[in-house]
Write a protein that holds these residues in place. Sequence first.
Motif, PDB file in Angstrom:
ATOM      1  N   THR A  64       0.671  -1.332   0.022  1.00 23.37           N
ATOM      2  CA  THR A  64       0.012   0.043   0.006  1.00 23.37           C
ATOM      3  C   THR A  64       0.974   1.383   0.170  1.00 23.37           C
ATOM      4  O   THR A  64       0.645   2.297  -0.646  1.00 23.37           O
ATOM      5  CB  THR A  64      -0.783   0.083   1.154  1.00 23.37           C
ATOM      6  N   ALA A  65       2.004   1.268   0.995  1.00 26.18           N
ATOM      7  CA  ALA A  65       2.791   2.634   0.731  1.00 26.18           C
ATOM      8  C   ALA A  65       3.404   3.022  -0.271  1.00 26.18           C
ATOM      9  O   ALA A  65       3.534   3.809  -0.788  1.00 26.18           O
ATOM     10  CB  ALA A  65       3.787   2.123   1.999  1.00 26.18           C
ATOM     11  N   ALA A  66       4.154   1.693  -0.839  1.00 25.06           N
ATOM     12  CA  ALA A  66       4.694   1.899  -2.245  1.00 25.06           C
ATOM     13  C   ALA A  66       3.691   2.133  -3.387  1.00 25.06           C
ATOM     14  O   ALA A  66       4.035   3.327  -4.098  1.00 25.06           O
ATOM     15  CB  ALA A  66       5.388   0.675  -2.574  1.00 25.06           C
ATOM     16  N   VAL A  67       2.529   1.723  -3.364  1.00 27.17           N
ATOM     17  CA  VAL A  67       1.550   1.863  -4.668  1.00 27.17           C
ATOM     18  C   VAL A  67       0.807   3.170  -4.535  1.00 27.17           C
ATOM     19  O   VAL A  67       0.629   3.837  -5.479  1.00 27.17           O
ATOM     20  CB  VAL A  67       0.714   0.918  -5.250  1.00 27.17           C
ATOM     21  N   ALA A  68       0.499   3.488  -3.356  1.00 33.05           N
ATOM     22  CA  ALA A  68      -0.123   4.720  -3.016  1.00 33.05           C
ATOM     23  C   ALA A  68       0.773   5.628  -2.705  1.00 33.05           C
ATOM     24  O   ALA A  68       0.034   6.995  -2.674  1.00 33.05           O
ATOM     25  CB  ALA A  68      -1.412   4.490  -1.863  1.00 33.05           C
ATOM     26  N   ARG A  69       1.806   5.671  -2.488  1.00 30.31           N
ATOM     27  CA  ARG A  69       2.979   6.781  -2.276  1.00 30.31           C
ATOM     28  C   ARG A  69       2.670   7.632  -0.869  1.00 30.31           C
ATOM     29  O   ARG A  69       2.909   8.707  -0.879  1.00 30.31           O
ATOM     30  CB  ARG A  69       3.095   7.548  -3.524  1.00 30.31           C
ATOM     31  N   LYS A  70       1.828   6.736  -0.153  1.00 32.43           N
ATOM     32  CA  LYS A  70       1.394   7.543   1.088  1.00 32.43           C
ATOM     33  C   LYS A  70       1.635   6.668   2.192  1.00 32.43           C
ATOM     34  O   LYS A  70       1.554   5.366   1.997  1.00 32.43           O
ATOM     35  CB  LYS A  70      -0.078   8.137   1.117  1.00 32.43           C
ATOM     36  N   GLY A 102       2.815   1.385   7.424  1.00 30.83           N
ATOM     37  CA  GLY A 102       3.234   1.262   6.163  1.00 30.83           C
ATOM     38  C   GLY A 102       3.826   2.683   5.727  1.00 30.83           C
ATOM     39  O   GLY A 102       2.932   3.567   5.862  1.00 30.83           O
ATOM     40  N   LEU A 103       5.234   2.743   5.128  1.00 34.13           N
ATOM     41  CA  LEU A 103       5.548   4.039   4.785  1.00 34.13           C
ATOM     42  C   LEU A 103       6.433   3.777   3.284  1.00 34.13           C
ATOM     43  O   LEU A 103       6.961   2.852   3.015  1.00 34.13           O
ATOM     44  CB  LEU A 103       6.668   4.407   5.732  1.00 34.13           C
ATOM     45  N   PRO A 104       6.071   4.849   2.385  1.00 30.29           N
ATOM     46  CA  PRO A 104       6.720   4.868   1.104  1.00 30.29           C
ATOM     47  C   PRO A 104       8.000   5.135   1.278  1.00 30.29           C
ATOM     48  O   PRO A 104       8.643   5.818   2.245  1.00 30.29           O
ATOM     49  CB  PRO A 104       5.838   5.684   0.448  1.00 30.29           C
ATOM     50  N   VAL A 105       9.108   4.527   0.494  1.00 33.05           N
ATOM     51  CA  VAL A 105      10.325   5.113   0.663  1.00 33.05           C
ATOM     52  C   VAL A 105      10.831   5.788  -0.695  1.00 33.05           C
ATOM     53  O   VAL A 105      10.324   5.416  -1.752  1.00 33.05           O
ATOM     54  CB  VAL A 105      11.390   3.464   0.429  1.00 33.05           C
ATOM     55  N   PHE A 106      11.128   7.100  -0.509  1.00 36.42           N
ATOM     56  CA  PHE A 106      11.335   7.971  -1.589  1.00 36.42           C
ATOM     57  C   PHE A 106      13.037   8.081  -1.325  1.00 36.42           C
ATOM     58  O   PHE A 106      13.543   8.152  -0.572  1.00 36.42           O
ATOM     59  CB  PHE A 106      10.902   9.274  -1.496  1.00 36.42           C
ATOM     60  N   VAL A 107      13.436   8.320  -2.715  1.00 37.48           N
ATOM     61  CA  VAL A 107      14.817   8.699  -3.147  1.00 37.48           C
ATOM     62  C   VAL A 107      14.988   9.996  -3.770  1.00 37.48           C
ATOM     63  O   VAL A 107      14.150   9.604  -5.081  1.00 37.48           O
ATOM     64  CB  VAL A 107      15.958   7.604  -3.528  1.00 37.48           C
ATOM     65  N   ASN A 108      15.496  11.037  -3.475  1.00 39.70           N
ATOM     66  CA  ASN A 108      15.513  12.125  -4.505  1.00 39.70           C
ATOM     67  C   ASN A 108      13.964  12.745  -4.829  1.00 39.70           C
ATOM     68  O   ASN A 108      13.668  12.766  -6.091  1.00 39.70           O
ATOM     69  CB  ASN A 108      16.415  11.936  -5.578  1.00 39.70           C
ATOM     70  N   ILE A 111       9.513   7.739  -5.798  1.00 37.94           N
ATOM     71  CA  ILE A 111       9.126   6.432  -4.981  1.00 37.94           C
ATOM     72  C   ILE A 111       9.983   5.298  -5.492  1.00 37.94           C
ATOM     73  O   ILE A 111      10.250   4.947  -6.641  1.00 37.94           O
ATOM     74  CB  ILE A 111       7.735   6.149  -5.040  1.00 37.94           C
ATOM     75  N   VAL A 112      10.519   4.650  -4.722  1.00 38.19           N
ATOM     76  CA  VAL A 112      11.419   3.408  -5.065  1.00 38.19           C
ATOM     77  C   VAL A 112      11.243   2.138  -4.420  1.00 38.19           C
ATOM     78  O   VAL A 112      11.841   1.218  -4.516  1.00 38.19           O
ATOM     79  CB  VAL A 112      12.981   3.738  -4.919  1.00 38.19           C
ATOM     80  N   GLY A 113      10.115   2.281  -3.268  1.00 36.95           N
ATOM     81  CA  GLY A 113       9.606   1.220  -2.726  1.00 36.95           C
ATOM     82  C   GLY A 113       8.772   1.357  -1.458  1.00 36.95           C
ATOM     83  O   GLY A 113       8.478   2.621  -1.414  1.00 36.95           O
ATOM     84  N   GLY A 114       8.702   0.518  -0.574  1.00 42.07           N
ATOM     85  CA  GLY A 114       7.547   0.634   0.583  1.00 42.07           C
ATOM     86  C   GLY A 114       8.153  -0.249   1.597  1.00 42.07           C
ATOM     87  O   GLY A 114       8.904  -1.425   1.317  1.00 42.07           O
ATOM     88  N   ILE A 115       7.683   0.133   2.765  1.00 41.83           N
ATOM     89  CA  ILE A 115       8.037  -0.796   4.131  1.00 41.83           C
ATOM     90  C   ILE A 115       6.941  -0.998   4.967  1.00 41.83           C
ATOM     91  O   ILE A 115       6.012  -0.278   4.895  1.00 41.83           O
ATOM     92  CB  ILE A 115       9.512  -0.109   4.908  1.00 41.83           C
ATOM     93  N   GLY A 116       6.585  -2.202   5.257  1.00 41.84           N
ATOM     94  CA  GLY A 116       5.579  -2.418   6.287  1.00 41.84           C
ATOM     95  C   GLY A 116       5.952  -3.318   7.318  1.00 41.84           C
ATOM     96  O   GLY A 116       6.620  -3.985   7.283  1.00 41.84           O
TER      97      GLY A 116
END
Length: 144
Positions: A64-70, A102-108, A111-116
């Motif tokens: 969810t965090a990755a695909v919703a970016r929230k 669940g949190l999105p992982v951003f680089v610069n 979005i590059v991934g998510g962690i749950g």
Amino acid sequence: MIEVRRLSLADAAVLIDGSIASSNDVGVPMCIAVTDESGHLIDFKRMDGGKISSISIAVDKAFTAAVARKGTHVYNQLCVPGQPTFGIHITNGGHFSVIGGGLPVFVNGEIVGGIGISSGTAIQDQQVAEAALTYFYEHTDYRP
């Protein structure tokens, strides 16, 4: 053509290391999932004592965090009867999570991934996810 940046297995390991350290501080053994930007699982760890029922919950939070970016906690606040987002929790085959952790992982800014994280309370799960991201940025050359 679209170029896609995503977390590597080594990047996922850094996020998991940060999660484990924070989980130990919180005193709750967690289930930890890391996905790529499309919500596909890269790596998963269930700490000794992590709840069996939390395995799929952690994966769904990372998805969810990755695909919703929230963060999933954002949807928890929006997914209540009478709100326009109510019902989103039953989309994507039931994999869309509205439970904090669940949190999105951003680089610069990308979005590059998510962690749950799952096994504690939603507040504990969120705390561990936030600590994992802090650890990730401190132990890599990446910036949000």
